[in-house]
Scaffold this active site. Structure first.
Site, short mmCIF file in Angstrom:
data_model
loop_
_atom_site.label_atom_id
_atom_site.label_comp_id
_atom_site.label_asym_id
_atom_site.label_seq_id
_atom_site.Cartn_x
_atom_site.Cartn_y
_atom_site.Cartn_z
CG ASP A 1 6.66 0.64 -4.18
OD1 ASP A 1 7.57 1.04 -3.42
OD2 ASP A 1 5.53 0.33 -3.75
CD GLU B 1 5.38 2.96 1.66
OE1 GLU B 1 4.88 3.35 2.73
OE2 GLU B 1 4.96 3.36 0.56
CD GLU B 2 3.31 4.39 -2.25
OE1 GLU B 2 2.31 4.27 -1.53
OE2 GLU B 2 3.97 5.43 -2.33
CG HIS C 1 -0.43 8.27 -2.98
ND1 HIS C 1 -0.94 7.25 -2.20
CD2 HIS C 1 0.91 8.17 -2.85
CE1 HIS C 1 0.05 6.59 -1.63
NE2 HIS C 1 1.19 7.14 -2.01
CD GLU D 1 7.42 7.22 2.28
OE1 GLU D 1 7.08 7.90 1.31
OE2 GLU D 1 7.16 6.01 2.37
CG ASP E 1 5.12 8.64 -1.85
OD1 ASP E 1 6.06 8.04 -1.30
OD2 ASP E 1 3.95 8.25 -1.82
CG HIS F 1 8.62 3.62 -1.22
ND1 HIS F 1 8.00 3.99 -2.38
CD2 HIS F 1 8.17 4.47 -0.27
CE1 HIS F 1 7.21 5.02 -2.14
NE2 HIS F 1 7.29 5.35 -0.88
ZN ZN Z 1 6.09 6.83 0.02
#
Ligand code: ZN
Length: 402
Positions: free
Chosen positions: A84, A149-150, A374, A177, A115, A82
Site C-alpha cells: 500500500d 502498513e500505512e 509521503h 524498509e 516507500d 508493504h
Molecule cells: Zn513504508
C-alpha cells in the site's frame, strides 16, 4: 544527449518497477486485486511458488513467495515489503503520481517510488539475477507483500505474524524498509521508540465565563501542558547539542487532539487532550509515566490519564549475538557501502516481527536522494534503483547463508 535514459527506458527491471508503481494501491480503501495479480505473475516468472493468504479478511491479502533453501530445516529469512501507499494530492505533483514517468535525469516519479514498492520490486529483481547465476540459498527465503502498513499494520502484518501460516514459515530474521538517505551513508534501523497515545482528561469547576472560578479544567490543562512543553524543550535541546543524532534518538511529544466546551461563555467541566509520545530507547519509560502522573496530581486533582495506545519498545540486537546482522554487515562492507545504525523515528511492520522475538532490520538501498516518502513528487532515480538490485544481490546470500 545521454544515452542512459534510453537504456533505462528499455531495461526490463525498470519496466517491471514502473508497472508495479502504476497499480494504485492507495489509501483509503485500497483494492489489492490488481496488485495481487501482478505479484502472482511475477512469482510465476521467477519460478517461485506463491500463496495468497488472508489473516484478517478477504480484502486484506498477504502474498508470500517461497524460495526453497538447500537446508529448509534452518530458520528462514523474510524479505518484507508493504503493497500500500499513502494518499496523494495530484495537483501538487509535476507528473501523474501513478504514471511512473521517467524524466531526462532518469527520475521515476510515483507514489511508492521510495516507500516502498522499489524495495519489494528490487527483492524480486535480485532473486531473478541470483537464480539466473545458479545460486540457491542455504536458508529458505520468503518474499512477503503485506497490506495496510500505512494505516498501522493492524489489518496486515500485526495479524499475519500471529497466524499458523507464519508459524509454519519458521522465520529467523526479517528485512524490511528503511528510509532514503540524503548523503552517502545508508541508515540501518534496529529498533523503534516506545509509542504512547496518551489521553488526559481534565475535570474542573464549571460555570459562567464572566466569573473567576477555582479549579477550572483550563487551569489544570495549562499546568500540565506547561510541564509537558518544558520536557519537550529538553528534547529539542538534546537534539540540537548532538549533531549526529536524529529525531529517533530523542523522545518526541506532541499535542495532537484537543476537545472541550460547548459555548463561548460557559467554563467547560471537562477538557480532553491527546498526546503522541515516542520514547527514546535510552529513556526510562516508567520514570516518564510517574513524572507525568505527578504533574497531573500537582495540577490539583481531577486529572485522569489513560493510554489509548501503549506499544513497548522492541529492539533487535546488532552485535555478535545476531548472525544475520553480521552476515548483512559483511555484505554491506564488501560492497563498500557506508552505513550507520539508527532507531526508526516512526513505526513500521518490523515492530510486529520484533514483538514475536524475531530479529528485524530496516534498510532501503537509497542514498544521495531527497527523502520524499509521503511527500509530493516522490521519485527514485533509475540508476539508484538498479544499484539497489545489486545491493540485494549481495545481501540476500550474505544473510541467507549465514
Ligand atoms: Zn513504508
Amino acid at each position: 544527449m545521454c544515452t542512459c535514459r534510453e537504456q533505462w527506458k528499455s531495461d526490463e527491471e525498470i519496466k517491471i518497477f514502473q508497472e508495479y508503481l502504476r497499480i494504485p494501491t492507495v489509501h483509503p480503501d485500497v483494492d489489492y486485486t490488481a496488485c495481487v495479480e501482478f505479484l502472482k505473475r511475477q512469482a510465476s516468472n521467477l519460478g517461485l511458488p506463491v500463496d495468497v493468504i488472508h489473516p484478517v479478511m478477504p480484502s486484506k491479502p498477504v502474498v508470500v513467495m517461497k524460495w526453497l533453501g538447500k537446508i529448509p530445516e534452518l530458520p528462514s529469512i523474510i524479505l518484507n515489503s508493504h503493497m500500500d501507499v499513502v494518499p496523494v494530492f495530484p495537483e501538487k505533483w509535476t507528473h501523474d503520481p501513478f504514471g511512473a514517468h521517467m524524466d531526462d535525469q532518469g527520475r521515476i516519479y510515483a507514489r511508492g517510488a521510495q516507500d516502498m514498492k522499489s524495495v519489494g520490486c528490487q527483492y524480486m529483481a535480485a532473486v531473478r539475477a541470483l537464480k539466473a547465476s545458479g545460486y540457491q540459498p542455504r536458508r529458505t527465503v520468503y518474499l512477503t507483500f503485506v497490506p495496510d502498513e500505512e494505516t498501522g499494520g493492524d489489518m496486515g502484518m500485526a495479524e499475519f505474524v500471529k497466524g499458523d501460516y507464519f508459524k509454519g514459515m519458521n522465520v529467523g530474521f526479517s528485512l524490511d524498509e528503511g528510509i532514503a538517505s540524503e548523503n552517502e551513508s545508508y541508515p540501518v534501523f534496529y529498533a523503534e521508540r516506545t509509542l504512547w497515545h496518551l489521553r488526559l482528561k481534565f475535570s474542573g469547576h464549571s460555570g459562567h465565563g464572566s466569573l473567576l472560578h477555582k479549579d477550572t479544567a483550563g487551569e489544570k490543562f495549562h499546568y500540565v501542558m506547561d510541564k509537558l512543553i518544558k520536557f519537550r524543550e529538553t528534547q529539542v535541546q538534546l537534539l540540537a547539542r548532538n549533531p549526529s543524532w536524529e529525531v529517533g534518538d530523542v523522545t518526541t511529544l506532541n499535542l495532537t487532539q484537543l476537545e472541550g466546551g460547548t459555548q463561548s461563555n460557559v467554563v467547560p467541566p471537562l477538557i480532553e487532550a491527546v498526546f503522541d509520545v515516542r520514547i527514546a530507547v535510552t529513556q526510562d519509560e516508567d520514570a516518564l509515566e510517574r513524572q507525568i502522573r505527578d504533574w497531573c496530581d500537582e495540577a490539583g486533582g481531577g486529572v485522569e490519564l489513560d493510554f489509548i495506545l501503549r506499544c513497548p519498545a522492541v529492539e533487535t540486537k546488532i552485535d555478535a549475538s545476531n548472525p544475520y546482522w553480521l552476515g548483512m554487515k559483511q555484505g554491506l562492507d564488501e560492497l563498500g557501502l557506508i552505513t550507520h545504525t539508527r532507531v526508526f523515528p516512526g513505526a513500521t511492520d518490523s515492530y510486529y516481527v520484533r514483538r514475536m522475538g524475531i530479529p528485524a532490520l530496516g534498510f532501503s538501498p537509497i542514498n544521495n536522494t531527497p527523502v520524499l516518502l509521503h511527500n509530493h513528487d516522490e521519485y527514485l532515480r533509475a540508476d539508484t534503483y538498479l544499484h539497489g538490485i545489486q545491493v540485494y544481490r549481495k545481501l540476500i546470500p550474505a544473510i541467507a547463508d549465514s
